[in-house]
Design an enzyme around this catalytic site. Sequence first.
Site, short mmCIF file in Angstrom:
data_model
loop_
_atom_site.label_atom_id
_atom_site.label_comp_id
_atom_site.label_asym_id
_atom_site.label_seq_id
_atom_site.Cartn_x
_atom_site.Cartn_y
_atom_site.Cartn_z
N GLU A 80 38.68 45.88 37.63
CA GLU A 80 39.79 45.67 36.69
C GLU A 80 39.59 46.85 35.53
O GLU A 80 38.54 47.07 35.17
CB GLU A 80 39.47 44.22 36.03
N LEU A 128 44.04 41.34 38.03
CA LEU A 128 43.18 40.51 37.38
C LEU A 128 42.90 39.34 38.32
O LEU A 128 43.37 38.17 38.02
CB LEU A 128 43.73 40.10 36.03
N SER A 129 42.66 39.56 39.45
CA SER A 129 42.58 38.52 40.57
C SER A 129 41.19 38.77 41.34
O SER A 129 40.90 39.34 42.34
CB SER A 129 43.55 38.51 41.78
N GLU A 130 39.91 38.43 40.87
CA GLU A 130 38.80 38.63 41.49
C GLU A 130 38.67 38.28 42.97
O GLU A 130 38.28 38.80 43.96
CB GLU A 130 37.66 38.10 40.88
N PHE A 174 31.84 40.59 35.04
CA PHE A 174 30.65 39.53 34.62
C PHE A 174 30.52 38.87 35.81
O PHE A 174 31.29 38.42 36.52
CB PHE A 174 31.23 38.70 33.55
N ASP A 211 29.41 36.13 36.16
CA ASP A 211 29.88 34.72 36.17
C ASP A 211 31.39 34.61 36.95
O ASP A 211 31.65 33.40 37.22
CB ASP A 211 30.22 34.28 34.59
N HIS A 227 30.18 34.40 30.07
CA HIS A 227 30.13 35.65 30.29
C HIS A 227 28.50 35.97 30.28
O HIS A 227 28.30 37.23 29.69
CB HIS A 227 30.92 36.53 29.34
#
Lengths: 372, 339
Positions: B30, B68-70, B93, B95, B139
């Site tokens: 990202e 924005l889509s892990e 991150f 997380d 985070h």
Amino acid sequence: MTDQRIKPVVMPKWGLAMEEGKVTGWLKRPGDRIAVGDEIVEVETDKIAGVVEASEAGVLRRAIGEVDTVYPVKALIGVVADADVPEAEIDAYVAGYVTPSADEAGEEEAGPTYEFVETPAGRLCYARRGEGAETIVLVHGFGGDLDNWLFNIDALADKATVYALDLPGHGQSAKAMPEGGVEGLARALLGFMDALSIECAHLVGHSMGGAVSTLAASAAPGRVRSLTLIGSAGLGEEINADYIAGFVSAASRRELKPVVEQLFADPSLVSRQLVEDLLRYKRLDGVSAALEALSGAFLAHGRQKTLVASSLAALDIPVLVVWGAEDRIIPAAHAEALNGRAKAEVIPGAGHMVQMEKASRVNELIGAHITA
Amino acid sequence: MARKISMKQAINEALDLEMRRDPAVIVMGEDIVGGAGSPGEEDAWGGVLGVTKGLHAKYPGRLLDTPLSESAYIGAAIGAAACGMRPVAELMFLDFMGVCFDQILNQAAKFKYMFGGKAKTPVVIRAMVGAGFRAAAQHSQMLTPVFTHVPGLKVVCPSNAYDAKGLLIQAIRDDDPVIFCEHKNLYGHEADVPEEAYAIPFGEAAVVREGKDVTIVSYGLTVHRALEAAERLAKERIEAEVIDLRTLSPIDWDTVLESVETTGRLVVVDEANPRCSIATDVSAHVVQEAFGALKAAPQMVTAPHTPVPFSPVLEDLYIPTADAITAAVSKIAPRAMAA
């Protein structure tokens, strides 16, 4: 005003990066008579442990450095003076001693920095010390680098301009190994001398660097004024092939440490940092290939195949051979290979890295050899 | 030649050298090319903290800005790896692994095993870990034990710039999925780093300080806390050996056991939460394999079993401190023993 009869014993500077050292033990006690070359005090740096040897004679009057205490380079750790110098004068000297800081000491005092030069064999790293009329070039061995001379380069700089280089495939030099094994390295050495306009030099070679230096002298006899061969390769077939194989293959600290310990008569000299620095070198891309190519070129069936004794016989320059009596890599018996042709000195209590373990004796021998 | 650079620069350099060496290496993440406030094509932002800055211009088309889509792009990276690419996906991150855990846990980690060794998945997932960045509970976690638990994943967490470069190069060259954990508070930390490429083998811990009285095992940021504690202990004549694990999977048991067999005392420092952590793992293994060598019970210095607090005061108390490490050592290595 410093009394000329009072001589400081200071924390030495061994190697380009040393800033401080730890006193680990006194070998002389206050009141002991000191001769030049006597071992006075043991010092340990993060790279290596070593011994401070007396550069001047007298009586050890003060042992100031406390055991297990860290002192900056050039800090006063002891005082040597003639027996008749009054106690009060010694006390005044100690009280008035100011340790020069690294900044004040200037570039020369702060030690050499690494420099680089472009040569036909690639970009080579070197250090340069001193301004003498004579020139010495120090040539390390297989898997070594210019810091193998950390106890020698400054001492020799009193007598000559001293260069120490990293051969191709070694240290911080280009990792591509020139064709032709040891002969290729000899050409690279002459290329290095060309690039720095070194017309003529005394070559000092350690281990494989001895064979490199001898072949360079054969290829360009007019450019080599003398040879000093330390624990040199090429003077006989025997070699500890397990050491070479172990050095090439070791990938971890646990594998490498016992291999490297074979280099020294006193294996406790091998510190954590010394092993770590070697691992850092060995991990660089290209180093494994370079070391494999090189060992393949000078060894066959566990024996040396690049033999230079006959080339030496044909050379008309002074040759000095130095060996550590307890060398476990190349037998000290090879020192006699040039019987009559070369002056040979076998130093007791030292292993393959004799120039580190018995630095002041080796420096003295080289100094006498180049001025002879 | 070696010169001092930061861990952030070292990671950038590792990516640069490997992209130059191998055209199959691509970088995904990202905001690594465009991103808010970035002129985009002319001077890419280089990720949330600028770690990949400068690479877009050098390797056009090989840095892929992702939505924005892990779950989508971590899956895409794993798929690309299975098909011959060597993707390095930046997850920002660690997380955020929560939303893409199936791709990692059930897919990437299993391919080699379930396809009888015929499939390889040379993907690297880089992500920031750790507290101290005032980034709050979502985070700041040290989730290293979660990934160490999963067979088929390799887990790396460097403590310094030299190791970060060599371990990332090894991660990219490795044929298995690697979770590469970068402590955000170490990005500015500088060390001597050679300009050339080099690979540090996985499963080789570093003995960063030698000592005979107690073994302190750690990784990541807390290695520095352990070294600080060791300095203080030395003044009390307690010599601590400090081991930086560098990689948690595989883990270098030999170096840990060898050290404890000499010192007889173990303190494990782990920024992760205390239960089922690297601290419990190392302690249990040492007790099982070297019980006879132990002169005292192993001690664990960890974060508490709570989320990372947002209060700066509490957050500073959350990460194991040199004080806490010194206290743990003092408990099992009293000053009297040093006499």
